[in-house]
Design an enzyme around this catalytic site. Structure first.
Site, PDB file in Angstrom:
ATOM      1  N   MET A   1      -5.064  25.369 -77.153  1.00 19.37           N
ATOM      2  CA  MET A   1      -5.055  24.970 -78.565  1.00 19.37           C
ATOM      3  C   MET A   1      -6.273  24.101 -78.887  1.00 19.37           C
ATOM      4  O   MET A   1      -7.144  23.916 -78.050  1.00 19.37           O
ATOM      5  CB  MET A   1      -3.773  24.202 -78.873  1.00 19.37           C
ATOM      6  CG  MET A   1      -2.563  25.081 -79.051  1.00 19.37           C
ATOM      7  SD  MET A   1      -1.149  24.093 -79.573  1.00 19.37           S
ATOM      8  CE  MET A   1      -0.012  25.370 -80.087  1.00 19.37           C
TER       9      MET A   1
ATOM     10  N   GLY B   1       2.107  18.057 -86.738  1.00 20.15           N
ATOM     11  CA  GLY B   1       2.602  18.623 -85.473  1.00 20.15           C
ATOM     12  C   GLY B   1       2.943  17.524 -84.489  1.00 20.15           C
ATOM     13  O   GLY B   1       2.257  16.503 -84.436  1.00 20.15           O
TER      14      GLY B   1
ATOM     15  N   GLY C   1       5.075  20.963 -96.044  1.00 19.26           N
ATOM     16  CA  GLY C   1       5.598  20.030 -97.041  1.00 19.26           C
ATOM     17  C   GLY C   1       4.590  19.047 -97.551  1.00 19.26           C
ATOM     18  O   GLY C   1       4.841  17.838 -97.539  1.00 19.26           O
TER      19      GLY C   1
ATOM     20  N   ASP D   1      -5.538  17.707 -80.690  1.00 12.36           N
ATOM     21  CA  ASP D   1      -6.870  18.289 -80.911  1.00 12.36           C
ATOM     22  C   ASP D   1      -7.999  17.252 -80.752  1.00 12.36           C
ATOM     23  O   ASP D   1      -9.159  17.621 -80.588  1.00 12.36           O
ATOM     24  CB  ASP D   1      -6.957  18.891 -82.327  1.00 12.36           C
ATOM     25  CG  ASP D   1      -5.857  19.909 -82.590  1.00 12.36           C
ATOM     26  OD1 ASP D   1      -5.344  20.495 -81.622  1.00 12.36           O
ATOM     27  OD2 ASP D   1      -5.505  20.110 -83.771  1.00 12.36           O
TER      28      ASP D   1
ATOM     29  N   GLU E   1      -8.575  28.365 -78.933  1.00 10.50           N
ATOM     30  CA  GLU E   1      -7.933  29.314 -79.855  1.00 10.50           C
ATOM     31  C   GLU E   1      -8.775  29.695 -81.066  1.00 10.50           C
ATOM     32  O   GLU E   1      -8.611  30.778 -81.630  1.00 10.50           O
ATOM     33  CB  GLU E   1      -6.589  28.750 -80.333  1.00 10.50           C
ATOM     34  CG  GLU E   1      -6.710  27.439 -81.102  1.00 10.50           C
ATOM     35  CD  GLU E   1      -5.381  26.855 -81.559  1.00 10.50           C
ATOM     36  OE1 GLU E   1      -4.333  27.454 -81.298  1.00 10.50           O
ATOM     37  OE2 GLU E   1      -5.403  25.781 -82.182  1.00 10.50           O
TER      38      GLU E   1
ATOM     39  N   ARG F   1      -7.311  23.796 -82.558  1.00 12.00           N
ATOM     40  CA  ARG F   1      -7.816  24.133 -83.902  1.00 12.00           C
ATOM     41  C   ARG F   1      -9.329  24.340 -83.831  1.00 12.00           C
ATOM     42  O   ARG F   1      -9.814  24.970 -82.914  1.00 12.00           O
ATOM     43  CB  ARG F   1      -7.447  23.022 -84.897  1.00 12.00           C
ATOM     44  CG  ARG F   1      -6.203  23.346 -85.673  1.00 12.00           C
ATOM     45  CD  ARG F   1      -6.121  22.601 -86.986  1.00 12.00           C
ATOM     46  NE  ARG F   1      -6.478  21.199 -86.892  1.00 12.00           N
ATOM     47  CZ  ARG F   1      -6.581  20.393 -87.926  1.00 12.00           C
ATOM     48  NH1 ARG F   1      -6.346  20.843 -89.136  1.00 12.00           N
ATOM     49  NH2 ARG F   1      -6.910  19.139 -87.774  1.00 12.00           N
TER      50      ARG F   1
ATOM     51  N   ARG G   1      -9.143  38.208 -59.483  1.00 14.08           N
ATOM     52  CA  ARG G   1      -9.002  38.544 -60.905  1.00 14.08           C
ATOM     53  C   ARG G   1      -9.778  37.578 -61.798  1.00 14.08           C
ATOM     54  O   ARG G   1     -10.148  36.481 -61.371  1.00 14.08           O
ATOM     55  CB  ARG G   1      -7.523  38.454 -61.306  1.00 14.08           C
ATOM     56  CG  ARG G   1      -6.733  39.652 -60.865  1.00 14.08           C
ATOM     57  CD  ARG G   1      -5.261  39.461 -61.177  1.00 14.08           C
ATOM     58  NE  ARG G   1      -4.533  40.693 -60.972  1.00 14.08           N
ATOM     59  CZ  ARG G   1      -3.225  40.774 -60.804  1.00 14.08           C
ATOM     60  NH1 ARG G   1      -2.487  39.677 -60.803  1.00 14.08           N
ATOM     61  NH2 ARG G   1      -2.644  41.935 -60.638  1.00 14.08           N
TER      62      ARG G   1
ATOM     63  N   THR H   1      -3.058  13.441 -82.420  1.00 15.21           N
ATOM     64  CA  THR H   1      -3.233  14.904 -82.432  1.00 15.21           C
ATOM     65  C   THR H   1      -3.760  15.342 -81.075  1.00 15.21           C
ATOM     66  O   THR H   1      -4.677  14.702 -80.526  1.00 15.21           O
ATOM     67  CB  THR H   1      -4.203  15.413 -83.517  1.00 15.21           C
ATOM     68  OG1 THR H   1      -4.574  16.760 -83.192  1.00 15.21           O
ATOM     69  CG2 THR H   1      -5.459  14.604 -83.655  1.00 15.21           C
TER      70      THR H   1
HETATM   71  O1  F6P Z   1      -3.069  20.472 -84.638  1.00 13.58           O
HETATM   72  C1  F6P Z   1      -2.277  20.565 -83.497  1.00 13.58           C
HETATM   73  C2  F6P Z   1      -1.969  22.009 -83.167  1.00 13.58           C
HETATM   74  O2  F6P Z   1      -1.200  22.026 -81.983  1.00 13.58           O
HETATM   75  C3  F6P Z   1      -3.188  22.915 -83.052  1.00 13.58           C
HETATM   76  O3  F6P Z   1      -3.870  22.751 -81.842  1.00 13.58           O
HETATM   77  C4  F6P Z   1      -2.544  24.268 -83.253  1.00 13.58           C
HETATM   78  O4  F6P Z   1      -3.463  25.205 -83.766  1.00 13.58           O
HETATM   79  C5  F6P Z   1      -1.470  23.984 -84.262  1.00 13.58           C
HETATM   80  O5  F6P Z   1      -1.185  22.598 -84.190  1.00 13.58           O
HETATM   81  C6  F6P Z   1      -0.190  24.737 -84.059  1.00 13.58           C
HETATM   82  O6  F6P Z   1       0.681  24.399 -85.079  1.00 13.58           O
HETATM   83  P1  F6P Z   1       2.221  24.807 -85.138  1.00 13.58           P
HETATM   84  O7  F6P Z   1       3.001  23.752 -84.426  1.00 13.58           O
HETATM   85  O8  F6P Z   1       2.527  24.825 -86.593  1.00 13.58           O
HETATM   86  O9  F6P Z   1       2.374  26.129 -84.473  1.00 13.58           O
END
Ligand code: F6P
Length: 361
Positions: free
Chosen positions: A184, A14, A80, A142, A238, A186, A177, A140
């Protein structure tokens, strides 16, 4: 200076902010410090698998202005796996030899691969099989590559999430509210925890800490009824599961499964158990698409230069990492062996608890 080298560079997995600053740093250092040639490989290993090869020679002119650009000028893919490459008819075949042949066809002395743990593992397997000289650079959003304190892209993602939370405070306060922000990350809660603390969230849920919905609802109801502020900001990662332990996923257009939906699930539960009005914001790929933060640009520049220096010393099969204010090179195998989730005894969990942030338990 040693013999003139020809090096390749690719971005894999990503995208995230900071990839272009790495490409820039590698190109600058290789050309100006060492007088080498730099070949950009397009769309990760697909560029080496395709015939004719999909590559672009990189010059200083080409990369000079990409420091502030998000994404990657080389393109990337998180699909891939070359060892089980999915063909249009759905069958899977091993295309590793085509990639290796592509590397040797280019006459490369070394390859710099910028990727997360998954990409680095695949690149290493290719390098070992095909006698390719590989250097890895961790990226990353993450921040889950265990060996480095920071990976490229994480800081920008945290900045974007924090800015979103900052904005949500005003509208949440105006309507009293509950605002749920799904981020994100993972299986690691680093983005949620960092942005949640930096953005002054009241509740932060991360996959590493099981939560109790009744406690969260009590916490929210108290804020609605008592105190000076009657609104709440909740940041949720997430990969946080439902109360019964189910991971929520969304099926995307091409039938692919993505994490997502926990924010909506929690909103429904909170609406049922409190008298608070709830809204959900899913930040999604905005976290990946930002202009690289100054910190990501610095890290990317330091990693890029260090990677080229390692090639000059012919020290391969290494990843550059950030540890204790230094760039340290580590064998790739060691770098990818530990997946790094949030340390429950670490400073940020302590900080959150010290600030009275509800972590769900
Ligand atoms: O690993 C990076 C990430 O952005 C994660 O946080 C997320 O779950 C995932 O990739 C999303 O992937 P994609 O770009 O395939 O939607």
């Amino acid at each position: 200076m040693g013999a003139k080298k020809r090096i390749g560079i690719l971005t894999s997995g990503g995208d995230c902010a900071g990839l272009n600053p790495v490409i820039r740093a590698v190109t600058h250092c290789a050309i100006t410090k060492y007088g080498w040639e730099v070949i950009g490989i397009c769309q990760a290993t697909i560029g080496l698998m395709t015939r004719p090869l999909k590559v672009m020679p990189l010059t200083i002119n080409q990369v000079d202005r990409i420091l502030t650009m998000g994404g990657t000028i080389l393109g990337t893919t998180n699909k891939g796996d070359p060892f089980a490459y999915q063909m249009p008819d759905g069958s899977k075949i091993d295309r590793s030899e085509e990639i290796i042949e592509g590397y040797h066809q280019l006459g490369l002395d070394a390859l710099i691969g910028i990727g997360g743990d998954g990409s680095l593992a695949i690149l290493r397997q290719l390098a070992q099989q095909g006698k390719m000289n590989l250097i890895g650079i961790p990226k990353t959003i993450d921040n889950d590559v265990g060996i480095t304190e920071r990976s490229i892209g994480f800081d920008t993602a945290v900045n974007i999430a924090t800015e979103a939370i900052d904005r949500l405070h005003f509208t949440a306060a105006s309507h009293n509210r509950v605002m749920i922000v799904e981020v994100m990350g993972r299986d690691a809660g680093h983005i949620a925890l960092n942005a949640g603390i930096a953005g002054g969230a009241h509740i932060i849920l991360i996959p590493e800490i099981p939560y109790n919905l009744a406690n969260i609802c009590d916490f929210i109801q108290k804020r609605q009824d008592e105190g000076q502020e009657h609104y709440s900001i909740m940041v949720v990662s997430e990969a946080v599961c439902t109360e019964t332990g189910q991971t929520l996923e969304q099926i995307e257009s091409l039938g692919e499964i993505r994490l997502g939906g926990i924010g909506q699930y929690l909103a429904q539960k909170i609406t049922q158990s409190t008298n608070a009005e709830t809204r959900v914001t899913v930040l999604g790929h905005t976290q990946r698409g930002g202009i690289p933060s100054p910190l990501d640009r610095l890290l990317a520049s330091a990693f890029g230069v260090a990677a080229v220096d390692l090639i000059a010393q012919e020290q391969y099969d290494q990843v550059v990492t950030w540890q204790n204010r230094q760039v340290v090179s580590v064998p790739i195998a060691e770098a990818i062996k530990d997946y790094c989730t949030v340390d429950l005894d670490g400073p940020l969990v302590k900080t959150a608890r010290g600030l009275g942030i509800c972590l769900g338990n």
